[in-house]
Design a protein around this motif. Sequence first.
Motif, PDB file in Angstrom:
ATOM      1  N   LYS A 137       7.973   3.473  16.125  1.00 55.75           N
ATOM      2  CA  LYS A 137       7.298   2.847  14.940  1.00 55.75           C
ATOM      3  C   LYS A 137       7.946   3.764  13.621  1.00 55.75           C
ATOM      4  O   LYS A 137       8.255   3.222  12.635  1.00 55.75           O
ATOM      5  CB  LYS A 137       6.037   2.695  14.819  1.00 55.75           C
ATOM      6  CG  LYS A 137       5.486   1.276  15.748  1.00 55.75           C
ATOM      7  CD  LYS A 137       3.956   1.065  15.420  1.00 55.75           C
ATOM      8  CE  LYS A 137       3.491  -0.066  16.284  1.00 55.75           C
ATOM      9  NZ  LYS A 137       1.970  -0.350  16.065  1.00 55.75           N
ATOM     10  N   GLN A 138       8.085   4.944  13.828  1.00 56.96           N
ATOM     11  CA  GLN A 138       8.243   6.112  12.850  1.00 56.96           C
ATOM     12  C   GLN A 138       9.728   5.855  12.456  1.00 56.96           C
ATOM     13  O   GLN A 138      10.138   5.987  11.304  1.00 56.96           O
ATOM     14  CB  GLN A 138       7.826   7.424  13.148  1.00 56.96           C
ATOM     15  CG  GLN A 138       6.260   7.419  13.210  1.00 56.96           C
ATOM     16  CD  GLN A 138       5.464   6.877  12.217  1.00 56.96           C
ATOM     17  OE1 GLN A 138       5.661   7.151  11.080  1.00 56.96           O
ATOM     18  NE2 GLN A 138       4.364   5.968  12.567  1.00 56.96           N
ATOM     19  N   VAL A 139      10.601   5.912  13.590  1.00 57.71           N
ATOM     20  CA  VAL A 139      12.041   5.921  13.479  1.00 57.71           C
ATOM     21  C   VAL A 139      12.746   4.936  13.640  1.00 57.71           C
ATOM     22  O   VAL A 139      13.687   4.688  12.668  1.00 57.71           O
ATOM     23  CB  VAL A 139      12.464   6.879  14.233  1.00 57.71           C
ATOM     24  CG1 VAL A 139      12.081   8.499  14.260  1.00 57.71           C
ATOM     25  CG2 VAL A 139      12.325   6.466  15.939  1.00 57.71           C
ATOM     26  N   ILE A 140      12.527   3.818  14.337  1.00 57.08           N
ATOM     27  CA  ILE A 140      13.250   2.568  14.396  1.00 57.08           C
ATOM     28  C   ILE A 140      12.152   1.385  14.405  1.00 57.08           C
ATOM     29  O   ILE A 140      12.047   0.868  15.348  1.00 57.08           O
ATOM     30  CB  ILE A 140      14.012   2.358  15.611  1.00 57.08           C
ATOM     31  CG1 ILE A 140      14.584   3.866  16.019  1.00 57.08           C
ATOM     32  CG2 ILE A 140      15.047   1.399  15.469  1.00 57.08           C
ATOM     33  CD1 ILE A 140      15.487   3.756  17.152  1.00 57.08           C
ATOM     34  N   PRO A 141      11.443   1.265  13.313  1.00 58.31           N
ATOM     35  CA  PRO A 141      10.371   0.110  13.251  1.00 58.31           C
ATOM     36  C   PRO A 141      10.588  -1.089  13.684  1.00 58.31           C
ATOM     37  O   PRO A 141       9.904  -1.835  14.716  1.00 58.31           O
ATOM     38  CB  PRO A 141       9.923   0.055  11.738  1.00 58.31           C
ATOM     39  CG  PRO A 141      10.354   1.382  11.079  1.00 58.31           C
ATOM     40  CD  PRO A 141      11.748   1.562  11.970  1.00 58.31           C
ATOM     41  N   GLU A 142      12.176  -1.638  13.474  1.00 56.59           N
ATOM     42  CA  GLU A 142      12.610  -2.941  13.937  1.00 56.59           C
ATOM     43  C   GLU A 142      12.481  -3.031  15.546  1.00 56.59           C
ATOM     44  O   GLU A 142      12.418  -4.322  16.088  1.00 56.59           O
ATOM     45  CB  GLU A 142      13.911  -3.176  13.253  1.00 56.59           C
ATOM     46  CG  GLU A 142      13.931  -3.435  11.833  1.00 56.59           C
ATOM     47  CD  GLU A 142      14.364  -2.063  11.284  1.00 56.59           C
ATOM     48  OE1 GLU A 142      14.043  -1.093  11.727  1.00 56.59           O
ATOM     49  OE2 GLU A 142      14.319  -2.152   9.950  1.00 56.59           O
ATOM     50  N   SER A 143      12.633  -2.052  16.105  1.00 58.19           N
ATOM     51  CA  SER A 143      12.745  -2.075  17.629  1.00 58.19           C
ATOM     52  C   SER A 143      11.415  -2.633  18.450  1.00 58.19           C
ATOM     53  O   SER A 143      11.534  -3.123  19.480  1.00 58.19           O
ATOM     54  CB  SER A 143      13.216  -0.576  18.046  1.00 58.19           C
ATOM     55  OG  SER A 143      11.980   0.412  18.126  1.00 58.19           O
ATOM     56  N   VAL A 144      10.340  -2.341  17.620  1.00 58.44           N
ATOM     57  CA  VAL A 144       9.130  -2.804  18.063  1.00 58.44           C
ATOM     58  C   VAL A 144       8.552  -4.007  17.663  1.00 58.44           C
ATOM     59  O   VAL A 144       7.297  -4.165  17.702  1.00 58.44           O
ATOM     60  CB  VAL A 144       8.074  -1.719  18.259  1.00 58.44           C
ATOM     61  CG1 VAL A 144       8.670  -0.444  19.330  1.00 58.44           C
ATOM     62  CG2 VAL A 144       7.918  -0.832  16.842  1.00 58.44           C
ATOM     63  N   GLY A 145       9.226  -4.501  16.833  1.00 56.54           N
ATOM     64  CA  GLY A 145       8.894  -6.019  16.286  1.00 56.54           C
ATOM     65  C   GLY A 145       8.149  -5.914  14.794  1.00 56.54           C
ATOM     66  O   GLY A 145       7.738  -6.717  14.084  1.00 56.54           O
ATOM     67  N   LYS A 151      10.261  -5.696   7.382  1.00 59.56           N
ATOM     68  CA  LYS A 151       9.796  -5.101   5.978  1.00 59.56           C
ATOM     69  C   LYS A 151       8.904  -6.005   5.530  1.00 59.56           C
ATOM     70  O   LYS A 151       8.775  -6.971   5.343  1.00 59.56           O
ATOM     71  CB  LYS A 151      11.342  -5.156   5.340  1.00 59.56           C
ATOM     72  CG  LYS A 151      12.040  -4.195   5.769  1.00 59.56           C
ATOM     73  CD  LYS A 151      13.495  -3.882   5.150  1.00 59.56           C
ATOM     74  CE  LYS A 151      14.363  -2.819   5.429  1.00 59.56           C
ATOM     75  NZ  LYS A 151      15.474  -2.525   4.475  1.00 59.56           N
ATOM     76  N   SER A 152       8.056  -5.206   4.602  1.00 55.70           N
ATOM     77  CA  SER A 152       6.902  -5.640   3.815  1.00 55.70           C
ATOM     78  C   SER A 152       7.640  -6.603   2.776  1.00 55.70           C
ATOM     79  O   SER A 152       8.586  -6.128   2.172  1.00 55.70           O
ATOM     80  CB  SER A 152       6.337  -4.666   3.158  1.00 55.70           C
ATOM     81  OG  SER A 152       5.236  -5.216   2.499  1.00 55.70           O
ATOM     82  N   PRO A 153       6.978  -7.619   2.453  1.00 56.31           N
ATOM     83  CA  PRO A 153       7.455  -8.613   1.222  1.00 56.31           C
ATOM     84  C   PRO A 153       7.569  -7.908   0.030  1.00 56.31           C
ATOM     85  O   PRO A 153       8.355  -8.272  -0.964  1.00 56.31           O
ATOM     86  CB  PRO A 153       6.713  -9.688   1.366  1.00 56.31           C
ATOM     87  CG  PRO A 153       6.000  -9.945   2.670  1.00 56.31           C
ATOM     88  CD  PRO A 153       5.883  -8.383   3.009  1.00 56.31           C
ATOM     89  N   SER A 154       6.521  -6.602  -0.189  1.00 52.30           N
ATOM     90  CA  SER A 154       6.525  -6.117  -1.544  1.00 52.30           C
ATOM     91  C   SER A 154       7.897  -5.210  -1.727  1.00 52.30           C
ATOM     92  O   SER A 154       7.942  -4.569  -2.801  1.00 52.30           O
ATOM     93  CB  SER A 154       5.072  -5.191  -1.385  1.00 52.30           C
ATOM     94  OG  SER A 154       5.213  -4.112  -0.355  1.00 52.30           O
ATOM     95  N   GLY A 155       8.426  -5.298  -0.307  1.00 50.53           N
ATOM     96  CA  GLY A 155       9.631  -4.237  -0.551  1.00 50.53           C
ATOM     97  C   GLY A 155       9.698  -2.778   0.070  1.00 50.53           C
ATOM     98  O   GLY A 155      10.408  -1.984  -0.173  1.00 50.53           O
ATOM     99  N   THR A 156       8.293  -2.357  -0.011  1.00 49.96           N
ATOM    100  CA  THR A 156       7.918  -0.861   0.360  1.00 49.96           C
ATOM    101  C   THR A 156       7.197  -0.990   1.859  1.00 49.96           C
ATOM    102  O   THR A 156       6.280  -1.636   2.146  1.00 49.96           O
ATOM    103  CB  THR A 156       7.080  -0.317  -0.587  1.00 49.96           C
ATOM    104  OG1 THR A 156       5.791  -0.970  -0.696  1.00 49.96           O
ATOM    105  CG2 THR A 156       7.865  -0.240  -1.877  1.00 49.96           C
ATOM    106  N   GLY A 157       7.934  -0.087   2.751  1.00 47.95           N
ATOM    107  CA  GLY A 157       7.073  -0.066   4.295  1.00 47.95           C
ATOM    108  C   GLY A 157       7.470  -1.137   4.887  1.00 47.95           C
ATOM    109  O   GLY A 157       8.265  -2.067   4.557  1.00 47.95           O
ATOM    110  N   TYR A 158       6.797  -0.964   6.225  1.00 52.00           N
ATOM    111  CA  TYR A 158       6.849  -1.932   7.181  1.00 52.00           C
ATOM    112  C   TYR A 158       5.577  -2.604   7.717  1.00 52.00           C
ATOM    113  O   TYR A 158       4.440  -1.993   7.731  1.00 52.00           O
ATOM    114  CB  TYR A 158       7.576  -1.441   8.442  1.00 52.00           C
ATOM    115  CG  TYR A 158       9.136  -1.185   8.229  1.00 52.00           C
ATOM    116  CD1 TYR A 158      10.163  -2.215   8.623  1.00 52.00           C
ATOM    117  CD2 TYR A 158       9.338  -0.019   7.615  1.00 52.00           C
ATOM    118  CE1 TYR A 158      11.303  -2.028   8.603  1.00 52.00           C
ATOM    119  CE2 TYR A 158      10.815   0.010   7.476  1.00 52.00           C
ATOM    120  CZ  TYR A 158      11.643  -0.923   7.851  1.00 52.00           C
ATOM    121  OH  TYR A 158      13.220  -0.707   7.594  1.00 52.00           O
ATOM    122  N   ILE A 159       5.543  -3.790   8.084  1.00 49.37           N
ATOM    123  CA  ILE A 159       4.460  -4.597   8.629  1.00 49.37           C
ATOM    124  C   ILE A 159       4.514  -4.754  10.065  1.00 49.37           C
ATOM    125  O   ILE A 159       5.746  -5.240  10.559  1.00 49.37           O
ATOM    126  CB  ILE A 159       4.176  -5.875   8.149  1.00 49.37           C
ATOM    127  CG1 ILE A 159       3.922  -5.716   6.549  1.00 49.37           C
ATOM    128  CG2 ILE A 159       2.924  -6.522   8.845  1.00 49.37           C
ATOM    129  CD1 ILE A 159       3.682  -7.117   5.904  1.00 49.37           C
TER     130      ILE A 159
END
Length: 446
Positions: free
Chosen positions: A424-432, A435-443
């Motif tokens: 989750k820290q290095v490849i967030p997309e790999s675990v589903g 990107k947050s709609p606000s443009g910062t961070g991940y959900i």
Amino acid sequence: MSSPVILGLMTFCFLFFGYLGVPVPFSLMAGVFVGALLADVSLAAIMQKIFDGVDSEALLAIPFFLLVGELMSSANVVIRIANLSLSLVGHIRGGLSQVVVVFSMFFSEMSGSTTADVAVMTRALGGPMKKEGYSPAFIAAIIAAASTIAALVPPSITAVVYGAVGNVSIAGLFMAGVVPGLMIGFGLMIYCFFFGPTGMRRPRAPLKQIVFAAGDAALPMMIPVILLGGILTGAFTPTEAGVVAVIWIIAVVIPALNRGHFKNIPYDFCLAGLIFSLPLITIGAANAFGWMLAYLRGASVIADWIIAIAGNDPHLIMLLLVLLFTVVGDFIEPVPTIIIFMPLVNTLTQAGDINAVHMGVVLIATLAFGLITPPYGLVLLMASKFVGVPFSKALRAALPIYVVFLVTITFTIYFPKVVLWLPKQVIPESVGCFKSPSGTGYICPN
């Protein structure tokens, strides 16, 4: 003829020929052909499924990881890693058994192969351990157990196969495998400290010696940095990372550390290709067997049984799958097991709303455990043969070590947030994560 009867005959043929000593891929194909004839499936369809199993770009990473291990071993570079391990932990109670574990944690990040780890460790450390009075049974047990770390930490070949077959992020599996891999490594060190042979007590290496050993091993230790750095930054795919690691060894490591080995490089390439042919033919045969299992609704039947017991409880589903894979892994190697049962795994992953990377790491850890359990126990069998001790004695020495694996698997099931924290820290997309709609961070999903 009904599907359960056909599936039973397929399984019987596979086990019958397997216990006669027929290689696993041919035993699998015997079961497939029997099932195809009874189910009125054309042989052309079976052949297509065999080729479909090996027709995956992600699987091209395997021969390069194998070649990395072969080049490192045959060029006699691994002795530098062994010396570094000795300077770091040689003074701890357990001596060389501690060195075996740390050496495996280093070398696993280069080869990704449990069998390569066994071969290298027995050659580099088996003899010295015998000279210091360690029993051959314990030597085989600790080397086999430590080699399973390669199935979890990157660049794990088992993770490559799981990701390619199950359409799961290979980079995510690499990162998620770090926590259980380290748990097994440190668990084995704790076991050796409290319950293993004392070994020869050495003085603590001075800082100067540690620095010298680290500098001596610096070039080969760059390989994990190249592999992980390239994959995590997105610069390389796993396959490309393997190619770059091979180029690094040939262009930098061997000229600097063992220039005379250049004449043997063609042999290393041939041997790596030969070694790769073994899992490749097994992958094709297992894909055909798994397709027949799905065609005859065997996976659906097993999934229905598990769901009837566990409902939608993700922990109970994974515990039942661990039980199933532990039993199956006692008879079949990890690669064919993954391919045969992937339809079942996908069904249960969706039924329990389980993160695919989390499920993958749990099952890979379980299959790693199966490599040291009877009656097959591939790496324990290899280690016992290399060390020269009966398998039964090596098995008895390995039994207490099972606790380390059981604790690790249980932790991996019940603490997914810890296991998935690194990906989750290095490849967030790999675990589903997205990107947050606000443009910062991940959900990220829970």
